[in-house]
Write a protein that holds these residues in place. Sequence first.
Motif, PDB file in Angstrom:
ATOM      1  N   GLY A   1       0.833  -1.201   0.000  1.00 36.01           N
ATOM      2  CA  GLY A   1       0.000   0.000   0.000  1.00 36.01           C
ATOM      3  C   GLY A   1       0.867   1.250   0.000  1.00 36.01           C
ATOM      4  O   GLY A   1       1.936   1.273   0.617  1.00 36.01           O
ATOM      5  N   THR A   2       0.409   2.285  -0.718  1.00 39.08           N
ATOM      6  CA  THR A   2       1.215   3.505  -0.839  1.00 39.08           C
ATOM      7  C   THR A   2       0.492   4.727  -0.270  1.00 39.08           C
ATOM      8  O   THR A   2       0.586   5.834  -0.798  1.00 39.08           O
ATOM      9  CB  THR A   2       1.602   3.761  -2.312  1.00 39.08           C
ATOM     10  OG1 THR A   2       0.411   3.686  -3.126  1.00 39.08           O
ATOM     11  CG2 THR A   2       2.624   2.759  -2.802  1.00 39.08           C
TER      12      THR A   2
ATOM     13  N   GLU B   1       2.193   4.363   5.029  1.00 35.09           N
ATOM     14  CA  GLU B   1       3.083   3.338   4.483  1.00 35.09           C
ATOM     15  C   GLU B   1       4.316   3.960   3.830  1.00 35.09           C
ATOM     16  O   GLU B   1       5.435   3.453   3.967  1.00 35.09           O
ATOM     17  CB  GLU B   1       2.330   2.464   3.475  1.00 35.09           C
ATOM     18  CG  GLU B   1       1.282   1.533   4.094  1.00 35.09           C
ATOM     19  CD  GLU B   1       0.045   2.265   4.585  1.00 35.09           C
ATOM     20  OE1 GLU B   1      -0.488   1.896   5.648  1.00 35.09           O
ATOM     21  OE2 GLU B   1      -0.382   3.244   3.903  1.00 35.09           O
TER      22      GLU B   1
ATOM     23  N   ASP C   1       2.138  -2.112  -4.380  1.00 34.65           N
ATOM     24  CA  ASP C   1       0.751  -1.667  -4.329  1.00 34.65           C
ATOM     25  C   ASP C   1      -0.008  -2.377  -5.435  1.00 34.65           C
ATOM     26  O   ASP C   1       0.466  -2.446  -6.574  1.00 34.65           O
ATOM     27  CB  ASP C   1       0.651  -0.148  -4.508  1.00 34.65           C
ATOM     28  CG  ASP C   1      -0.705   0.412  -4.073  1.00 34.65           C
ATOM     29  OD1 ASP C   1      -1.738  -0.166  -4.469  1.00 34.65           O
ATOM     30  OD2 ASP C   1      -0.736   1.425  -3.354  1.00 34.65           O
TER      31      ASP C   1
ATOM     32  N   GLY D   1      -3.309   4.909  -2.435  1.00 35.83           N
ATOM     33  CA  GLY D   1      -4.334   4.096  -1.793  1.00 35.83           C
ATOM     34  C   GLY D   1      -5.626   4.876  -1.620  1.00 35.83           C
ATOM     35  O   GLY D   1      -6.060   5.607  -2.508  1.00 35.83           O
TER      36      GLY D   1
ATOM     37  N   CYS E   1       1.512  -2.806   6.252  1.00 33.92           N
ATOM     38  CA  CYS E   1       0.470  -2.720   5.227  1.00 33.92           C
ATOM     39  C   CYS E   1      -0.724  -1.932   5.728  1.00 33.92           C
ATOM     40  O   CYS E   1      -0.907  -1.755   6.935  1.00 33.92           O
ATOM     41  CB  CYS E   1       0.030  -4.113   4.778  1.00 33.92           C
ATOM     42  SG  CYS E   1      -0.677  -5.102   6.102  1.00 33.92           S
ATOM     43  N   ASP E   2      -1.536  -1.457   4.779  1.00 26.52           N
ATOM     44  CA  ASP E   2      -2.788  -0.813   5.179  1.00 26.52           C
ATOM     45  C   ASP E   2      -3.829  -1.902   5.432  1.00 26.52           C
ATOM     46  O   ASP E   2      -3.644  -3.063   5.047  1.00 26.52           O
ATOM     47  CB  ASP E   2      -3.230   0.228   4.136  1.00 26.52           C
ATOM     48  CG  ASP E   2      -3.745  -0.378   2.838  1.00 26.52           C
ATOM     49  OD1 ASP E   2      -4.565  -1.328   2.889  1.00 26.52           O
ATOM     50  OD2 ASP E   2      -3.359   0.113   1.760  1.00 26.52           O
TER      51      ASP E   2
ATOM     52  N   SER F   1      -6.529  -2.889   4.158  1.00 27.88           N
ATOM     53  CA  SER F   1      -7.172  -3.617   3.060  1.00 27.88           C
ATOM     54  C   SER F   1      -6.429  -4.881   2.661  1.00 27.88           C
ATOM     55  O   SER F   1      -6.991  -5.759   2.014  1.00 27.88           O
ATOM     56  CB  SER F   1      -7.316  -2.694   1.839  1.00 27.88           C
ATOM     57  OG  SER F   1      -6.051  -2.399   1.272  1.00 27.88           O
ATOM     58  N   TYR F   2      -5.156  -4.998   3.070  1.00 27.84           N
ATOM     59  CA  TYR F   2      -4.364  -6.173   2.681  1.00 27.84           C
ATOM     60  C   TYR F   2      -4.480  -7.323   3.676  1.00 27.84           C
ATOM     61  O   TYR F   2      -4.112  -8.452   3.354  1.00 27.84           O
ATOM     62  CB  TYR F   2      -2.879  -5.784   2.529  1.00 27.84           C
ATOM     63  CG  TYR F   2      -2.599  -4.973   1.287  1.00 27.84           C
ATOM     64  CD1 TYR F   2      -2.269  -5.594   0.080  1.00 27.84           C
ATOM     65  CD2 TYR F   2      -2.679  -3.593   1.303  1.00 27.84           C
ATOM     66  CE1 TYR F   2      -2.008  -4.850  -1.066  1.00 27.84           C
ATOM     67  CE2 TYR F   2      -2.425  -2.834   0.165  1.00 27.84           C
ATOM     68  CZ  TYR F   2      -2.091  -3.480  -1.020  1.00 27.84           C
ATOM     69  OH  TYR F   2      -1.847  -2.739  -2.156  1.00 27.84           O
TER      70      TYR F   2
END
Length: 403
Positions: free
Chosen positions: A11-12, A16, A34, A41, A238-239, A241-242
């Motif tokens: 994720g960017t 992150e 990403d 993101g 990671c964010d 969503s991962y």
Amino acid sequence: MDEEYDVIVLGTGLTECILSGIMSVNGKKVLHMDRNPYYGGESSSITPLEELYKRFSLPDSPPESMGRGRDWNVDLIPKFLMANGQLVKMLLYTEVTRYLDFKVVEGSFVYKGGKIYKVPSTETEALASNLMGMFEKRRFRKFLVFVANFDENDPKTFEGVDPKTTTMRDVYKKFDLGQDVIDFTGHALALYRTDELSAIYGGTYMLNKPVDEIVMEGGHVIGVKSEGEVARCKQLICDPSYITDRVRKAGQVIRVICVLSHPIKNTNDANSCQIIIPQNQVNRNSDIYVCMISYAHNVAAQGKYIAIVSTTVETSEPEAEIEPALELLEPIDQKFVAISDLYEPTDDGTDSQVFASRSYDATTHFETTCNDIKDIYKRMTGSDFDFENMKRKQNDVFGEDEQ
């Protein structure tokens, strides 16, 4: 990609990217991936304007009155940098400021009794402000002088206030400040609320890279699988969503992007500003925020303004909750409404070495995001976040030696 890294980042988003850069500056071998073909993101910037209409599934294209689509660059989660805030210090220490220009926000305003007023930040402004009566202005001026002179290392400046035991409510009481003044001081002045750095320092970036699996062994992360290849790692950032199985929902935030053809009323025609609506003014548990920028910042067509309203969702009718803010912006050319879930990690990551960031909250500044960055850094390294002691490479990208 079949290599071993110290840290893999998925994720960017800003959190992150900052952590990725710090780890690279500290000499770690970093792989930053990403799944999207773009940076940012959930906090990405959208251009042209046609893409924003598509993202929010609006049936029509932008009207001609909106100007050229390429003249627009709309942040999905815009936030201001506080001049003396943590993020500015982070960017300075990591030398990203070489690639940035800063622009001062023209005004900060607070909502009281259905109207907005400029937040006084100097003695002169305090005495001229319509927020307070004459006697309260004088008390507030004394309070500002006390705050400006306060030095936690110099007891002579304490004036009977113990920084370790005295509550802020006691300080307000000491200066005999009323609830309205407490509201705008705490919420609009103190902002209380109930980048590719890694690549510069040798990190590897991969956009549009699907993540098939986070590979675990014995409860620890050992790598990330993508398109049949496995990149091995010791730690993973990671964010949410991962790793949906390692985060929990902690609430919701509503954000409404509003396109305007005029500055916000009663802001002295400011091209940029923030407005804080304190929770007590609208019988809520959390503040409502307005962040406004414009064509003056090269993010909108000539004569156009972008105002983003945000708050933490408290009821089953989120759009009704932000109505007081929308009324301040009328007339509105176009609205883009998003209601997002807020996620937080279910554990601290010290066992699995998987460190998830938190979702971006409703505030108009980056201070809570910076707190999350520092918290993750401490859990990853076991030490407090101290940029001044970070090891930089002796030669940066310009070939200059460290002084």
